[in-house]
Design an enzyme around this catalytic site. Structure first.
Site, PDB file in Angstrom:
ATOM      1  N   GLY A 187     -35.038  71.596  -8.337  1.00 16.68           N
ATOM      2  CA  GLY A 187     -34.897  70.546  -9.333  1.00 16.68           C
ATOM      3  C   GLY A 187     -35.939  70.358 -10.792  1.00 16.68           C
ATOM      4  N   HIS A 240     -27.973  75.872 -18.341  1.00 17.08           N
ATOM      5  CA  HIS A 240     -27.622  77.034 -17.574  1.00 17.08           C
ATOM      6  C   HIS A 240     -28.223  77.916 -18.516  1.00 17.08           C
ATOM      7  CE1 HIS A 240     -25.206  80.075 -15.603  1.00 17.08           C
ATOM      8  NE2 HIS A 240     -24.443  80.570 -16.801  1.00 17.08           N
ATOM      9  N   GLU A 297     -14.477  73.122 -15.831  1.00 20.77           N
ATOM     10  CA  GLU A 297     -14.709  74.163 -15.594  1.00 20.77           C
ATOM     11  C   GLU A 297     -16.158  74.488 -15.437  1.00 20.77           C
ATOM     12  OE1 GLU A 297     -12.404  77.285 -17.664  1.00 20.77           O
ATOM     13  OE2 GLU A 297     -11.088  75.155 -18.269  1.00 20.77           O
TER      14      GLU A 297
HETATM   15  C1  GAR Z   1     -32.402  76.856 -13.165  1.00 14.73           C
HETATM   16  O1  GAR Z   1     -33.333  77.839 -13.432  1.00 14.73           O
HETATM   17  C2  GAR Z   1     -30.369  76.566 -13.523  1.00 14.73           C
HETATM   18  O2  GAR Z   1     -30.488  76.744 -14.786  1.00 14.73           O
HETATM   19  C3  GAR Z   1     -30.472  77.008 -12.710  1.00 14.73           C
HETATM   20  O3  GAR Z   1     -30.157  77.258 -11.627  1.00 14.73           O
HETATM   21  C4  GAR Z   1     -31.635  77.042 -11.533  1.00 14.73           C
HETATM   22  C5  GAR Z   1     -32.357  76.255 -10.713  1.00 14.73           C
HETATM   23  O4  GAR Z   1     -33.498  76.457 -10.248  1.00 14.73           O
HETATM   24  N1  GAR Z   1     -28.480  76.619 -12.699  1.00 14.73           N
HETATM   25  C6  GAR Z   1     -27.425  77.487 -12.922  1.00 14.73           C
HETATM   26  O5  GAR Z   1     -27.563  78.881 -12.736  1.00 14.73           O
HETATM   27  C7  GAR Z   1     -26.251  76.552 -12.714  1.00 14.73           C
HETATM   28  N2  GAR Z   1     -24.901  77.420 -13.625  1.00 14.73           N
HETATM   29  P1  GAR Z   1     -34.683  75.345  -9.458  1.00 14.73           P
HETATM   30  O6  GAR Z   1     -33.485  74.910  -8.092  1.00 14.73           O
HETATM   31  O7  GAR Z   1     -35.597  76.333  -9.077  1.00 14.73           O
HETATM   32  O8  GAR Z   1     -34.761  73.927 -10.198  1.00 14.73           O
END
Ligand code: GAR
Length: 210
Positions: free
Chosen positions: A18, A115, A154
């Site tokens: 998070g 993303h 999607e």
């Molecule tokens: C973040 O970089 C976010 O942008 C990505 O997952 C990571 C979560 O990191 N989200 C995606 O890839 C969604 N398609 P965290 O758990 O360290 O916050």
């Protein structure tokens, strides 16, 4: 659903750390963003996101298809929690599940995802976290970035709200690129919410323009 209020209630969904939730809550506490952090929902009972949110005054919930008995029951539970906190904006802060139809309908035009690439590049099923950065590095691109978009049914598909580029260096590996992209995410998300709250970004216009 009313228009975003002057000081919106923001609730979060996250599967792991998070990190974007933490950055947004910090921006609220530092007076940079006018909003109220409310609830955190995670599909992962052991996530860092739940532990952090518990220690930082947010109400926390573990909701998954397994814990609730079905995808549909989890979807209903998510809507009910978001409504309980009068949520105006839903932030997906590294949420690795697809939202169900009830949540998508109840909060249509009010769910933001981040993303770690410049969509539409490197999006879609299976493209999350380090898999995105692995593909970017393999491609030989010299630039990647961050996208914040409205969520539809999607993966990584809804209208783009904000994007920011991140350079790729010749000696980058997944870890260094992840760190640089996440640092940019943690600037872009609070700043984009600030622009939404100030009226500079109109989510209804962005949703209607697609
Ligand atoms: C973040 O970089 C976010 O942008 C990505 O997952 C990571 C979560 O990191 N989200 C995606 O890839 C969604 N398609 P965290 O758990 O360290 O916050």
């Amino acid at each position: 659903m009313p228009l975003v209020s002057f000081c919106p209630n923001v609730s979060f969904l996250a599967s792991h750390n998070g990190s974007n939730m933490r950055a947004i809550v910090a921006a609220i506490r530092n007076g940079i963003l006018n909003a109220v952090p409310r609830a955190l929902i995670s599909n992962n009972a052991g996530s860092g996101a739940i532990a952090w949110a518990q220690n930082n005054g947010l109400s926390t919930y573990h909701v998954s298809a397994t814990s609730k008995g079905s995808e549909m029951a989890a979807d209903t539970a998510i809507v009910s929690i978001l409504r309980r906190y009068n949520t105006d904006i839903v932030v997906l802060a590294g949420y690795m599940r697809k939202l169900g139809p009830e949540t998508l309908q109840a909060f249509s035009g009010r769910i933001l995802n981040i993303h770690p690439a410049l969509l539409p590049k490197y999006g879609g099923k299976g493209m999350y976290g380090r898999f995105v950065h692995q593909s970017v590095l393999k491609s030989g691109d010299t630039q990647t970035g961050v996208t914040i978009h409205l969520v539809d049914d999607e993966y990584d598909h809804g209208p783009v709200v904000a994007q920011a580029p991140v350079g790729i260096y010749p000696d980058d590996v997944v870890e260094t690129l992840t760190a640089r992209v996440q640092a940019k995410e943690q600037e872009l998300f609070p700043e984009t919410l600030r622009r939404i709250v100030s009226g500079e970004i109109d989510l209804d216009k962005i949703a209607a323009a697609r």
